[in-house]
Design a protein around this motif. Structure first.
Motif, PDB file in Angstrom:
ATOM      1  N   SER A   1       0.744  -1.223  -0.198  1.00 38.88           N
ATOM      2  CA  SER A   1      -0.140   0.080  -0.115  1.00 38.88           C
ATOM      3  C   SER A   1       0.897   1.281   0.010  1.00 38.88           C
ATOM      4  O   SER A   1       0.479   2.044  -0.522  1.00 38.88           O
ATOM      5  N   ASN A   2       2.091   1.202   0.963  1.00 35.99           N
ATOM      6  CA  ASN A   2       2.753   2.373   0.706  1.00 35.99           C
ATOM      7  C   ASN A   2       3.381   2.920  -0.354  1.00 35.99           C
ATOM      8  O   ASN A   2       3.459   3.936  -0.905  1.00 35.99           O
ATOM      9  N   VAL A   3       3.965   1.762  -1.047  1.00 35.26           N
ATOM     10  CA  VAL A   3       4.874   2.078  -2.414  1.00 35.26           C
ATOM     11  C   VAL A   3       3.690   2.603  -3.223  1.00 35.26           C
ATOM     12  O   VAL A   3       3.973   3.372  -4.194  1.00 35.26           O
ATOM     13  N   ALA A   4       2.551   2.028  -3.460  1.00 32.97           N
ATOM     14  CA  ALA A   4       1.753   2.275  -4.292  1.00 32.97           C
ATOM     15  C   ALA A   4       1.098   3.662  -4.073  1.00 32.97           C
ATOM     16  O   ALA A   4       1.060   4.564  -5.117  1.00 32.97           O
ATOM     17  N   GLN A   5       1.098   4.270  -3.105  1.00 30.29           N
ATOM     18  CA  GLN A   5       0.478   5.639  -2.724  1.00 30.29           C
ATOM     19  C   GLN A   5       1.772   6.563  -2.983  1.00 30.29           C
ATOM     20  O   GLN A   5       1.347   7.569  -3.827  1.00 30.29           O
ATOM     21  N   GLY A   6       3.096   6.032  -3.024  1.00 27.63           N
ATOM     22  CA  GLY A   6       4.204   7.037  -3.730  1.00 27.63           C
ATOM     23  C   GLY A   6       4.239   6.970  -5.040  1.00 27.63           C
ATOM     24  O   GLY A   6       4.256   8.013  -5.462  1.00 27.63           O
ATOM     25  N   ALA A   7       3.822   5.808  -5.789  1.00 29.57           N
ATOM     26  CA  ALA A   7       3.802   5.755  -7.054  1.00 29.57           C
ATOM     27  C   ALA A   7       3.001   6.590  -7.641  1.00 29.57           C
ATOM     28  O   ALA A   7       2.894   7.279  -8.562  1.00 29.57           O
TER      29      ALA A   7
ATOM     30  N   ASP B   1       0.327  22.342 -12.241  1.00 22.77           N
ATOM     31  CA  ASP B   1       0.261  22.970 -11.000  1.00 22.77           C
ATOM     32  C   ASP B   1       1.572  22.976 -10.548  1.00 22.77           C
ATOM     33  O   ASP B   1       1.987  21.896 -10.045  1.00 22.77           O
ATOM     34  N   SER B   2       2.482  23.850 -10.380  1.00 28.13           N
ATOM     35  CA  SER B   2       3.785  23.781  -9.828  1.00 28.13           C
ATOM     36  C   SER B   2       3.807  23.380  -8.325  1.00 28.13           C
ATOM     37  O   SER B   2       4.554  22.688  -8.019  1.00 28.13           O
ATOM     38  N   ASP B   3       2.819  24.100  -7.603  1.00 24.68           N
ATOM     39  CA  ASP B   3       2.813  23.957  -6.152  1.00 24.68           C
ATOM     40  C   ASP B   3       2.449  22.213  -5.874  1.00 24.68           C
ATOM     41  O   ASP B   3       3.097  21.429  -5.134  1.00 24.68           O
ATOM     42  N   LEU B   4       1.527  21.749  -6.659  1.00 29.66           N
ATOM     43  CA  LEU B   4       1.136  20.354  -6.589  1.00 29.66           C
ATOM     44  C   LEU B   4       2.076  19.282  -6.946  1.00 29.66           C
ATOM     45  O   LEU B   4       2.476  18.382  -6.446  1.00 29.66           O
ATOM     46  N   LYS B   5       2.831  19.721  -8.139  1.00 27.51           N
ATOM     47  CA  LYS B   5       4.036  18.970  -8.493  1.00 27.51           C
ATOM     48  C   LYS B   5       5.075  18.796  -7.666  1.00 27.51           C
ATOM     49  O   LYS B   5       5.499  17.566  -7.348  1.00 27.51           O
ATOM     50  N   GLN B   6       5.505  19.891  -6.877  1.00 27.45           N
ATOM     51  CA  GLN B   6       6.563  20.050  -5.950  1.00 27.45           C
ATOM     52  C   GLN B   6       6.141  18.934  -4.692  1.00 27.45           C
ATOM     53  O   GLN B   6       6.729  18.057  -4.480  1.00 27.45           O
ATOM     54  N   LEU B   7       4.611  19.105  -4.231  1.00 29.02           N
ATOM     55  CA  LEU B   7       4.293  18.361  -3.148  1.00 29.02           C
ATOM     56  C   LEU B   7       4.083  16.931  -3.474  1.00 29.02           C
ATOM     57  O   LEU B   7       4.424  15.888  -2.825  1.00 29.02           O
ATOM     58  N   ALA B   8       3.830  16.601  -4.586  1.00 26.28           N
ATOM     59  CA  ALA B   8       3.533  15.212  -5.158  1.00 26.28           C
ATOM     60  C   ALA B   8       4.799  14.388  -5.300  1.00 26.28           C
ATOM     61  O   ALA B   8       4.823  13.336  -5.049  1.00 26.28           O
ATOM     62  N   SER B   9       5.830  15.098  -5.739  1.00 25.25           N
ATOM     63  CA  SER B   9       7.113  14.405  -5.884  1.00 25.25           C
ATOM     64  C   SER B   9       7.758  14.312  -4.844  1.00 25.25           C
ATOM     65  O   SER B   9       8.369  13.237  -4.211  1.00 25.25           O
ATOM     66  N   THR B  10       7.629  15.249  -3.644  1.00 23.62           N
ATOM     67  CA  THR B  10       8.535  15.198  -2.577  1.00 23.62           C
ATOM     68  C   THR B  10       7.827  14.242  -1.422  1.00 23.62           C
ATOM     69  O   THR B  10       8.398  13.013  -0.691  1.00 23.62           O
TER      70      THR B  10
ATOM     71  N   ALA C   1       1.804  12.159   1.369  1.00 27.86           N
ATOM     72  CA  ALA C   1       1.181  11.751   0.021  1.00 27.86           C
ATOM     73  C   ALA C   1      -0.252  11.548   0.419  1.00 27.86           C
ATOM     74  O   ALA C   1      -1.192  12.229  -0.660  1.00 27.86           O
ATOM     75  N   LEU C   2      -0.585  11.043   1.122  1.00 23.73           N
ATOM     76  CA  LEU C   2      -2.030  10.617   1.336  1.00 23.73           C
ATOM     77  C   LEU C   2      -3.195  11.890   1.723  1.00 23.73           C
ATOM     78  O   LEU C   2      -4.004  12.159   0.768  1.00 23.73           O
ATOM     79  N   TYR C   3      -2.615  12.812   2.290  1.00 24.42           N
ATOM     80  CA  TYR C   3      -3.364  14.015   2.737  1.00 24.42           C
ATOM     81  C   TYR C   3      -3.086  15.073   1.916  1.00 24.42           C
ATOM     82  O   TYR C   3      -4.152  15.898   1.424  1.00 24.42           O
ATOM     83  N   GLY C   4      -1.810  15.173   1.321  1.00 31.94           N
ATOM     84  CA  GLY C   4      -1.564  16.431   0.570  1.00 31.94           C
ATOM     85  C   GLY C   4      -1.767  16.079  -0.795  1.00 31.94           C
ATOM     86  O   GLY C   4      -1.966  17.187  -1.652  1.00 31.94           O
ATOM     87  N   VAL C   5      -1.873  15.074  -1.295  1.00 30.62           N
ATOM     88  CA  VAL C   5      -1.919  14.688  -2.846  1.00 30.62           C
ATOM     89  C   VAL C   5      -3.156  13.619  -2.992  1.00 30.62           C
ATOM     90  O   VAL C   5      -4.247  14.143  -3.786  1.00 30.62           O
ATOM     91  N   ASN C   6      -3.052  12.397  -2.600  1.00 34.39           N
ATOM     92  CA  ASN C   6      -3.798  11.500  -3.099  1.00 34.39           C
ATOM     93  C   ASN C   6      -5.575  11.694  -2.619  1.00 34.39           C
ATOM     94  O   ASN C   6      -6.352  11.416  -3.414  1.00 34.39           O
ATOM     95  N   LEU C   7      -5.564  12.073  -1.425  1.00 35.65           N
ATOM     96  CA  LEU C   7      -6.827  12.409  -1.029  1.00 35.65           C
ATOM     97  C   LEU C   7      -7.544  13.486  -1.638  1.00 35.65           C
ATOM     98  O   LEU C   7      -8.707  13.512  -1.859  1.00 35.65           O
ATOM     99  N   LYS C   8      -6.731  14.562  -1.743  1.00 33.39           N
ATOM    100  CA  LYS C   8      -7.207  15.761  -2.372  1.00 33.39           C
ATOM    101  C   LYS C   8      -7.831  15.417  -3.806  1.00 33.39           C
ATOM    102  O   LYS C   8      -8.709  15.990  -4.154  1.00 33.39           O
ATOM    103  N   THR C   9      -6.829  14.777  -4.574  1.00 30.33           N
ATOM    104  CA  THR C   9      -7.144  14.476  -5.916  1.00 30.33           C
ATOM    105  C   THR C   9      -8.129  13.461  -6.140  1.00 30.33           C
ATOM    106  O   THR C   9      -8.918  13.328  -7.153  1.00 30.33           O
ATOM    107  N   LYS C  10      -8.415  12.511  -5.123  1.00 27.48           N
ATOM    108  CA  LYS C  10      -9.086  11.427  -5.218  1.00 27.48           C
ATOM    109  C   LYS C  10      -8.780  10.316  -6.056  1.00 27.48           C
ATOM    110  O   LYS C  10      -8.652   9.159  -5.801  1.00 27.48           O
ATOM    111  N   VAL C  11      -8.306  10.692  -7.236  1.00 22.90           N
ATOM    112  CA  VAL C  11      -7.686   9.621  -8.303  1.00 22.90           C
ATOM    113  C   VAL C  11      -6.468   9.041  -7.424  1.00 22.90           C
ATOM    114  O   VAL C  11      -6.281   7.707  -7.892  1.00 22.90           O
ATOM    115  N   GLY C  12      -5.572   9.818  -6.918  1.00 18.32           N
ATOM    116  CA  GLY C  12      -4.478   9.221  -6.295  1.00 18.32           C
ATOM    117  C   GLY C  12      -4.633   8.298  -5.337  1.00 18.32           C
ATOM    118  O   GLY C  12      -4.269   6.970  -5.148  1.00 18.32           O
ATOM    119  N   LEU C  13      -5.993   8.375  -4.466  1.00 17.76           N
ATOM    120  CA  LEU C  13      -6.233   7.439  -3.421  1.00 17.76           C
ATOM    121  C   LEU C  13      -6.882   6.075  -4.075  1.00 17.76           C
ATOM    122  O   LEU C  13      -6.295   4.783  -3.673  1.00 17.76           O
TER     123      LEU C  13
END
Length: 623
Positions: A333-339, A350-359, A372-384
């Motif tokens: 699950s963890n590596v899937a979230q990172g990927a 979006d430059s801000d989202l790009k930086q947050l998602a990569s780090t 990654a969960l709260y900053g990217v995947n949950l907000k975009t839904k698609v990532g989750l």
């Protein structure tokens, strides 16, 4: 980041220090036990800079900070007296039994995770060094590092005694003494001798089962729980004059003997039953649990209940020598979230989202998923969704092939060496394959599903609606410039982007000519010639503002063709401007077109996502 200011804000928004019963932290979040959760302002917390999210689950109010959580925790503890006043014995606890159990388990295991992680990582490094033949398992270097790692597991009962004592509110040093009793060399020697001779051990005629407690989990927790009842009793029956001596004496004797004869063996038996249950699952449906956990781990992390799985994973390793359920599934699950986060970082503009998602994707691959969960995947839904798909398929692979984890650690790429074990490297290779499956599936799913514009369907419907209206009726407002029509939200001046002046759209011009968008009258033209106000014959009031902050040019590069009071038709030239010269001066030439009397209309519908030419219909106002 100013950790002190953030700490002050968080204390205020959870209801103040007086509303906090206790506080601990894990790798990424502050875990409050509040007296009254209704006093916490979750909405403001979520919008606080430095806070990734806030949730209330498992009896705890959790504020997600990320990797800087320890700094914020330190500031909160420094500016409060939680160590002395965090408990409230008169406060009634109305939580469910399940919530209390999860809260207790989390509170006991969270503080010792750094020690367990350190021990697991040393084991992982050793496994890697042995596999690559850098070290021999007979060398002194190996032996030294090995016993250093073993110390974290062997003395686990003492570590747990300390954290459990704080949770059950008893003397931590007495609790650690009970842990020491279970691990004392003399007791271990007596057990070994009795097993070899076929004899028994007894104290006051009470039988002491011949059990081993090194690396155990449940026995010491049950022992400290018992102490939470014995210590108050010892305090009550001890005379004040000698209480300093008698209270610890009574507590240590009663709890120590009860632990050796009853509580410890009971915990040992329960641990053994859990191990047998796991073994049964492995025999008949080895794929089931890793698949389910691989899918649901993000949800468990969101609720904070994933810490309830930690004791099971540790117990598996300590009783069976390996874990096939918790560690492999959570790593998938963890590596899937990172990927998934990495896929979004590549897809987004979006430059801000790009930086947050990569780090945050990097930290997720290493085993810490909250950013990654709260900053990217949950907000975009698609990532989750993508991480749940990838995590589930990776977990399925782990389960089918019975992939084993031989030591603990934060489940991620850095702990892959803990899968090295047995007579061959097959288990490790399978672990690597499972990780690749989880990452590739999650990456592809996120990359395919993610769309940079959150409301694509709404925009398409909106555009279709405008185009239908402008085809059927005379348009209210036409394009005053040639260029690209965009949303007002892309204008970097909040006066326009937040609709303070009214609704409308904006145009990024490709030529320096402004024409009238309606049949009407020029109400005002600024002496700097950068803005024109027009009132249409049908009552619509418009403002055309060429560029941002261009008033500072004082009219330079602008040439007006009309004056106040002039009657105009659609297409009548209003202003010419030198587009390239204004750009060279460093000004943004995006031009808002605003319906300033928006309040007079039921709806203002604008085209904001395509190229337009002067005279093309772009806005329709609806009464």
């Amino acid at each position: 980041m100013n950790y002190k200011d953030l700490a002050e804000t968080i204390i205020k928004l959870v209801g103040g220090e007086s509303n906090i019963k206790s506080l601990v932290h894990c790798a990424t979040r502050l875990r409050f036990t509040l007296k009254d959760k209704s006093k916490a302002d979750t909405a403001k917390l979520k919008n606080t800079k430095g806070v990734m999210g806030a949730v209330s689950n498992g009896g705890q109010y959790q504020v997600i900070i990320g990797s800087n959580v320890a700094h914020v925790f330190k500031e909160i503890m420094a500016m409060t007296k939680l160590d002395n006043s965090s408990s409230d014995e008169t406060q009634k606890d109305n939580r469910s039994i399940g919530a209390k159990v999860i809260d207790t388990v989390t509170g006991i295991f969270t503080p010792i995770l750094p020690a367990i992680t350190a021990a697991g990582m040393i084991k992982a490094v050793l496994a890697l060094l042995i596999a690559t033949k850098v070290l021999s398992n007979t060398s002194q270097t190996y032996q030294v590092f090995n016993f250093m790692a073993d110390a974290g597991f062997y003395f686990l009962p003492i570590l747990l005694a300390n954290s459990a004592a704080k949770r059950f509110k008893v003397n931590s040093y007495l609790a650690m003494m009970i842990g020491g009793i279970l691990l004392h060399p003399t007791f271990i020697s007596m057990v070994s001798s009795a097993k070899e001779a076929g004899t028994r051990i007894a104290v006051f005629g009470l039988n002491i089962p011949l059990a081993s407690y090194s690396s155990s989990v449940l026995p010491i927790i049950l022992a400290v729980w018992l102490m939470s009842y014995v210590e108050p009793f010892a305090d009550k029956v001890s005379p004040n004059a000698v209480k300093f001596f008698t209270k610890p004496l009574i507590t240590a004797l009663i709890v120590g003997i009860a632990t050796l004869t009853l509580v410890g063996p009971l915990g040992y038996m329960l641990s053994d039953l859990v191990a047998k249950a796991i073994s049964t699952i492995e025999t008949y449906a080895s794929w089931l649990v890793p698949t389910i956990l691989g899918v649901l781990s993000p949800i468990l992390v969101m609720t904070g209940t994933h810490y309830g799985l930690v004791p099971i994973g540790i117990n598996n390793i300590m009783t069976m020598g390996y874990d096939t359920l918790v560690g492999p599934a959570m790593m998938s699950s963890n590596v899937a979230q990172g990927a998934a986060a990495f896929a979004i970082s590549l897809k987004t503009k979006d430059s801000d989202l790009k930086q947050l998602a990569s780090t945050s994707g990097i930290t997720a691959l290493c085993g810490i998923t909250e950013p990654a969960l709260y900053g990217v995947n949950l907000k975009t839904k698609v990532g989750l969704y993508a991480s749940m798909i990838g995590g589930g398929l990776g977990g399925l692979f782990f389960g089918i092939f019975g992939v084993r984890r031989f030591a603990t650690g934060s489940p991620g790429l850095l702990t892959l060496p803990v899968y090295i074990g047995g007579e061959t490297m097959t288990n490790f290779y399978y672990a690597c394959i499972g990780v690749v499956i989880a990452m590739v599936v999650a990456f592809i799913a996120a990359f395919v599903m993610y769309k940079d514009k959150k409301e694509v369907e709404v925009k398409e419907e909106k555009t279709a609606k405008v185009e239908k209206v402008v085809k059927e009726e005379m348009p209210t407002v036409c394009a005053p410039l040639t260029g690209e029509a965009v949303s007002l939200q892309l204008v970097s001046d909040p006066t326009f982007s937040e609709g303070i002046m009214g609704q409308g759209m904006a145009i990024i011009p490709t030529e320096g000519k402004v024409v009238s968008p309606v049949d009407g009258t020029v109400e005002m033209i600024f002496n700097t010639k950068h803005a024109v106000a027009i009132k249409a014959d049908n009552g619509t009031e418009l403002l055309i503002h060429v560029g941002l902050d261009t008033v500072k040019l004082g009219g330079k590069y602008f040439d007006a063709h009309v004056k106040e009071g002039d009657k105009v038709k659609v297409g009548t030239p209003l202003v010419n401007f030198d587009l390239e010269a204004i750009k060279r001066e460093g000004y943004d030439c995006i031009t808002p077109v605003i319906v300033t009397n928006t309040a007079d209309y039921r709806e203002v519908i604008a085209i904001d996502d395509k190229a337009v030419k002067c005279g093309d219909p772009v806005i329709k106002v609806v009464k």
